[in-house]
Design an enzyme around this catalytic site. Structure first.
Site, mmCIF file in Angstrom:
data_model
loop_
_atom_site.group_PDB
_atom_site.id
_atom_site.type_symbol
_atom_site.label_atom_id
_atom_site.label_comp_id
_atom_site.label_asym_id
_atom_site.label_seq_id
_atom_site.Cartn_x
_atom_site.Cartn_y
_atom_site.Cartn_z
ATOM 1 N N LYS A 1 29.011 -44.604 15.850
ATOM 2 C CA LYS A 1 29.084 -44.541 17.312
ATOM 3 C C LYS A 1 27.832 -45.105 17.961
ATOM 4 O O LYS A 1 26.716 -44.774 17.547
ATOM 5 C CB LYS A 1 29.231 -43.076 17.761
ATOM 6 C CG LYS A 1 30.525 -42.422 17.326
ATOM 7 C CD LYS A 1 30.440 -40.926 17.603
ATOM 8 C CE LYS A 1 31.544 -40.452 18.476
ATOM 9 N NZ LYS A 1 31.516 -38.994 18.690
ATOM 10 N N TYR B 1 34.040 -38.215 10.214
ATOM 11 C CA TYR B 1 35.238 -38.469 11.012
ATOM 12 C C TYR B 1 36.237 -37.355 10.719
ATOM 13 O O TYR B 1 36.678 -37.181 9.584
ATOM 14 C CB TYR B 1 35.827 -39.837 10.644
ATOM 15 C CG TYR B 1 37.034 -40.209 11.481
ATOM 16 C CD1 TYR B 1 36.903 -40.499 12.829
ATOM 17 C CD2 TYR B 1 38.308 -40.264 10.910
ATOM 18 C CE1 TYR B 1 38.002 -40.842 13.599
ATOM 19 C CE2 TYR B 1 39.422 -40.605 11.672
ATOM 20 C CZ TYR B 1 39.254 -40.896 13.018
ATOM 21 O OH TYR B 1 40.341 -41.224 13.781
ATOM 22 N N LEU B 2 36.544 -36.585 11.741
ATOM 23 C CA LEU B 2 37.487 -35.466 11.561
ATOM 24 C C LEU B 2 38.906 -36.025 11.644
ATOM 25 O O LEU B 2 39.214 -36.806 12.538
ATOM 26 C CB LEU B 2 37.247 -34.397 12.622
ATOM 27 C CG LEU B 2 35.823 -33.817 12.643
ATOM 28 C CD1 LEU B 2 35.648 -32.860 13.817
ATOM 29 C CD2 LEU B 2 35.506 -33.100 11.344
ATOM 30 N N HIS C 1 40.964 -32.353 20.844
ATOM 31 C CA HIS C 1 39.854 -32.577 21.771
ATOM 32 C C HIS C 1 39.862 -31.408 22.753
ATOM 33 O O HIS C 1 40.786 -31.256 23.540
ATOM 34 C CB HIS C 1 40.036 -33.909 22.521
ATOM 35 C CG HIS C 1 39.000 -34.130 23.596
ATOM 36 N ND1 HIS C 1 38.032 -35.109 23.510
ATOM 37 C CD2 HIS C 1 38.784 -33.492 24.769
ATOM 38 C CE1 HIS C 1 37.267 -35.047 24.589
ATOM 39 N NE2 HIS C 1 37.705 -34.073 25.380
ATOM 40 N N HIS D 1 41.311 -43.522 22.445
ATOM 41 C CA HIS D 1 40.261 -42.584 22.849
ATOM 42 C C HIS D 1 40.257 -42.306 24.343
ATOM 43 O O HIS D 1 39.292 -41.764 24.883
ATOM 44 C CB HIS D 1 38.860 -43.060 22.416
ATOM 45 C CG HIS D 1 38.752 -43.361 20.950
ATOM 46 N ND1 HIS D 1 39.029 -42.426 19.987
ATOM 47 C CD2 HIS D 1 38.417 -44.486 20.283
ATOM 48 C CE1 HIS D 1 38.854 -42.971 18.796
ATOM 49 N NE2 HIS D 1 38.499 -44.225 18.952
ATOM 50 N N LYS E 1 42.124 -40.332 27.511
ATOM 51 C CA LYS E 1 43.050 -39.214 27.727
ATOM 52 C C LYS E 1 44.221 -39.633 28.614
ATOM 53 O O LYS E 1 44.028 -40.388 29.562
ATOM 54 C CB LYS E 1 42.295 -38.074 28.408
ATOM 55 C CG LYS E 1 41.118 -37.589 27.586
ATOM 56 C CD LYS E 1 40.079 -36.888 28.433
ATOM 57 C CE LYS E 1 38.813 -36.655 27.611
ATOM 58 N NZ LYS E 1 37.680 -36.246 28.443
ATOM 59 N N GLU F 1 32.072 -31.608 25.596
ATOM 60 C CA GLU F 1 33.249 -32.002 24.813
ATOM 61 C C GLU F 1 33.078 -31.663 23.339
ATOM 62 O O GLU F 1 32.023 -31.921 22.750
ATOM 63 C CB GLU F 1 33.515 -33.505 24.970
ATOM 64 C CG GLU F 1 33.841 -33.897 26.400
ATOM 65 C CD GLU F 1 34.393 -35.323 26.526
ATOM 66 O OE1 GLU F 1 35.100 -35.581 27.506
ATOM 67 O OE2 GLU F 1 34.108 -36.168 25.652
ATOM 68 N N ARG G 1 29.203 -34.913 35.098
ATOM 69 C CA ARG G 1 29.902 -35.262 36.346
ATOM 70 C C ARG G 1 31.203 -34.493 36.397
ATOM 71 O O ARG G 1 31.560 -33.799 35.456
ATOM 72 C CB ARG G 1 30.219 -36.760 36.348
ATOM 73 C CG ARG G 1 31.023 -37.130 35.111
ATOM 74 C CD ARG G 1 31.609 -38.508 35.154
ATOM 75 N NE ARG G 1 31.935 -38.986 33.830
ATOM 76 C CZ ARG G 1 33.050 -38.709 33.170
ATOM 77 N NH1 ARG G 1 33.961 -37.930 33.703
ATOM 78 N NH2 ARG G 1 33.262 -39.186 31.960
HETATM 79 P P1 ADP Z 1 33.392 -41.654 24.704
HETATM 80 O O1 ADP Z 1 32.041 -41.368 25.264
HETATM 81 O O2 ADP Z 1 33.615 -43.112 24.455
HETATM 82 O O3 ADP Z 1 34.505 -40.983 25.443
HETATM 83 P P2 ADP Z 1 33.421 -39.522 22.695
HETATM 84 O O4 ADP Z 1 32.261 -39.277 21.823
HETATM 85 O O5 ADP Z 1 33.655 -38.561 23.812
HETATM 86 O O6 ADP Z 1 33.367 -41.030 23.233
HETATM 87 O O7 ADP Z 1 34.740 -39.585 21.816
HETATM 88 C C1 ADP Z 1 35.977 -39.929 22.390
HETATM 89 C C2 ADP Z 1 37.099 -39.643 21.430
HETATM 90 O O8 ADP Z 1 36.876 -40.316 20.179
HETATM 91 C C3 ADP Z 1 37.267 -38.195 21.070
HETATM 92 O O9 ADP Z 1 38.033 -37.478 22.023
HETATM 93 C C4 ADP Z 1 38.006 -38.324 19.738
HETATM 94 O O10 ADP Z 1 39.360 -38.666 19.971
HETATM 95 C C5 ADP Z 1 37.339 -39.516 19.092
HETATM 96 N N1 ADP Z 1 36.188 -39.112 18.241
HETATM 97 C C6 ADP Z 1 34.888 -39.062 18.593
HETATM 98 N N2 ADP Z 1 34.106 -38.593 17.576
HETATM 99 C C7 ADP Z 1 34.944 -38.338 16.547
HETATM 100 C C8 ADP Z 1 34.768 -37.797 15.206
HETATM 101 N N3 ADP Z 1 33.563 -37.448 14.723
HETATM 102 N N4 ADP Z 1 35.885 -37.645 14.432
HETATM 103 C C9 ADP Z 1 37.108 -37.981 14.913
HETATM 104 N N5 ADP Z 1 37.336 -38.495 16.140
HETATM 105 C C10 ADP Z 1 36.285 -38.661 16.963
#
Ligand code: ADP
Length: 450
Positions: free
Chosen positions: A158, A202-203, A208, A235, A237, A275, A291
């Site tokens: 990420k 990675y889960l 979420h 990713h 919603k 989150e 926010r």
């Molecule tokens: P963004 O800032 O781009 O929204 P997030 O970190 O909030 O990114 O992650 C967005 C989505 O990506 C999560 O809701 C989930 O669906 C997926 N995701 C993020 N991290 C993981 C993880 N470690 N394992 C599985 N899915 C993930």
């Protein structure tokens, strides 16, 4: 008390803020690009200022133009909505330097939470459970490969500056690592100007779950339970509900307290969302949004509070109008995001609305800036409305959603409404049995959307 506030946004969220301000007796100023001269937020505000051409970088993202609009109109505070400048620490700094008030958190909190590595590190120290992964940034491919083995595949790479689903890549095995690592870095660099990345486990089947928090900036904070936003495409919603169908009252109270205590500890001010991914009864922090979220109305519905009103109150230095004990859940709420997009590929579909009819009746809220004859400009987000329903329990909310979707008329452009009709017919959606990958699989199988 503020006399006048400026809303630095457009579309449904600008209306949302204007409505709250009006109920508080506060005058409102809309800003708009030349493409939005006929937009509903311009019509609804008490005053409006054109701040530039259609391109968002020259209008809704132009800090000098927005500050100038404040000075011309005498607005004392700025509400940023979501998106655009809402999580821009520099914007907050400039606002304060001009003796104006930002309706939201401090520049420092935005900066800390906007960098995902720093955010995770901060949350960990505050006792919030996190996804196992690298300690901080991962500078080289060799290090990434070593960590992949140590954490165990699959892993997700990420971008620390990432957002909106960009800058994230999954590596299923060490063979995937090189490509995933390089792509995540490149996306971080090109979208956010920062190529630093980190690695997480990675889960594979999480939900979420996000906790709504609120602080007064003086060490007091509350939580307003969770929202389940697991139904996502890329990713992003698309369907959100509260309370989460898989979360018990005990779990809510426990994780809610952890979150409220964490933000109280840092004197956080305003609305925030922490989150998590939730798997096998465990919560794993992924990020904090500093926010108001798009999906905040489901929380408002079940708690009977106006989050924008609270944001304005605490920005004025007033206390929150509720305590944790006063916040009790009433029923169940669901929101669907209606986009001007053409299925099956979700291609943006701007154009002229020939007919618009919003659903109504008990427990129905339609947040939208549409009207008959409105032309959706092609320059911005394709979200054209949010339909929020509230029922005594989940089955009632689901039935109400189906009924309300049936009443909604949006003619002239393609929308994502048919997707929701189809989803409501699915047994897993009816029972709330889904995780973050459910919708992608469903779209692939049913619409051929890859
Ligand atoms: P963004 O800032 O781009 O929204 P997030 O970190 O909030 O990114 O992650 C967005 C989505 O990506 C999560 O809701 C989930 O669906 C997926 N995701 C993020 N991290 C993981 C993880 N470690 N394992 C599985 N899915 C993930």
């Amino acid at each position: 008390m503020f006399n006048k506030i400026l809303v630095a946004n457009r579309g449904e969220i600008a209306l949302r803020v204007i409505r709250a301000a009006r109920e508080m007796g506060i005058q409102t100023v809309a800003v708009h690009s030349t493409a939005d001269s006929d937009a509903m937020h311009v019509r609804m505000a008490d005053e409006s200022v054109c701040i530039g051409p259609p391109s968002a970088t020259q209008s809704y993202l132009s800090i000098p133009a927005i500050i100038a609009a404040c000075e011309i109109t005498g607005a004392e505070a700025i509400h940023p909505g979501y998106g655009f400048l809402s999580e821009n620490a520099n914007f907050v700094q400039v606002i304060e330097d001009h003796g104006l008030t930002f309706i939201g958190p401090t520049a420092e909190h935005i900066r800390v939470m906007g960098d995902k590595i720093t955010a995770k590190d901060t949350m960990k120290k505050l006792g919030v459970p996190c996804v196992p992964g690298s300690e901080g940034g991962v500078p080289t491919l060799e290090e990434a490969k070593r960590l992949g083995e140590a954490i165990g595949y699959p892993v997700i790479i990420k971008a620390t500056a990432g957002g909106g689903g960009k800058g994230m890549k999954v590596a299923q095995s060490s063979e995937d690592m090189e490509k995933a690592f390089r792509t995540a870095r490149a996306e971080g660099k090109s979208n956010f100007g920062n190529d630093e990345v980190y690695i997480e486990k990675y889960l594979t089947t999480p939900r979420h779950i996000e906790i709504q928090v609120f602080g007064d900036g003086k060490g007091n904070a509350v939580h307003l339970g969770e929202r389940d936003c697991s139904l996502q495409r890329r990713h992003q919603k698309v369907f959100e509900e509260a309370p989460g169908p898989a979360i018990s009252a005990e779990e809510r109270a426990r994780i809610g307290k952890v979150c409220a205590d964490a933000i109280a500890n840092i004197n956080y001010i305003g609305a925030g969302t922490i989150e998590f991914l939730y798997e096998n009864g465990e919560f794993y922090f992924i990020e904090m949004n500093t926010r108001l979220q798009v999906e905040h109305p489901v929380t408002e519905a079940i708690f009977g509070v106006d989050l924008v009103r609270e944001q304005i109150r605490v920005a004025e230095g007033l206390p929150m109008s509720f305590t944790q004990d006063e916040l009790t859940i009433n029923g169940h709420a669901i929101e669907v995001r209606i986009n001007a997009e053409k299925l099956p590929n979700f291609a943006p579909c701007p154009g002229r609305i020939t007919q618009y009819h919003a659903p109504g009746g008990l427990g129905v809220r339609m947040d939208s800036a549409l009207y008959d004859g409105y032309s959706i400009p092609p320059y911005y987000d394709s979200l054209i409305g949010k339909l929020i329903v509230h029922g005594r329990d989940r089955p009632e909310a689901m039935a109400r959603l189906g009924r309300a979707l049936g009443e909604l008329i949006v003619d002239g452009v393609e929308t994502t409404v048919p997707l929701f009709h189809a989803l409501l017919a699915e047994a897993d959606v009816q029972s709330g049995d889904y995780n973050i990958h459910w919708l992608e699989h469903w779209l692939e199988t049913n619409l051929g959307d890859a």
